[in-house]
Design an enzyme around this catalytic site. Structure first.
Site, PDB file in Angstrom:
ATOM      1  N   CYS A  31     -21.049-107.044   4.669  1.00  0.00           N
ATOM      2  CA  CYS A  31     -20.344-105.650   5.007  1.00  0.00           C
ATOM      3  C   CYS A  31     -20.466-105.676   6.860  1.00  0.00           C
ATOM      4  CB  CYS A  31     -21.792-104.218   5.248  1.00  0.00           C
ATOM      5  SG  CYS A  31     -21.161-102.555   5.165  1.00  0.00           S
ATOM      6  N   CYS A  34     -22.738-102.406   8.160  1.00  0.00           N
ATOM      7  CA  CYS A  34     -23.857-102.730   8.117  1.00  0.00           C
ATOM      8  C   CYS A  34     -24.334-103.904   9.532  1.00  0.00           C
ATOM      9  CB  CYS A  34     -24.142-103.931   6.440  1.00  0.00           C
ATOM     10  SG  CYS A  34     -24.147-102.804   5.326  1.00  0.00           S
TER      11      CYS A  34
END
Length: 103
Positions: A31, A34
């Site tokens: 991600c 993230c």
């Protein structure tokens, strides 16, 4: 304080027994947002001793994410006194996190 990487047992213990507020980041290695959020959380952890920050990898511990209804990452859950007080999704800079958390 450093960011803690949590498993099921440490997540349960931290979110139910901590005397300090706890911020949990649900994330994954694949991600992009993230990955951008990681350094912001590390900076927040280094700056704020009155909060504990933990991370849960949704690929390693999907049952935790499913139990909380996480369907978008990064997802942040803020616990105080064993209860979820706030939750957010998406990337944020450290100062925006501090404002949203009231730190």
């Amino acid at each position: 304080m450093e960011v803690l990487h949590l498993n099921q047992e440490s997540f349960d213990k931290l979110t139910t027994q901590s005397e300090k507020p706890v911020l949990i980041d649900f994330w994954a290695t694949w991600c992009g947002p993230c990955q951008k959020l990681g350094p912001e959380l590390e900076a927040l952890a280094a700056e704020c001793d009155d909060i504990i920050i933990g991370k849960v990898d949704v690929d390693s511990y999907p049952q935790i994410a499913v139990a909380l209804g996480v369907n978008v990452i990064p997802a942040l859950f803020f616990y105080r006194n064993g209860r979820i007080e706030k939750n957010f999704t998406g990337y944020m800079k450290k100062d925006e996190l501090k404002t949203k958390l009231g730190l």
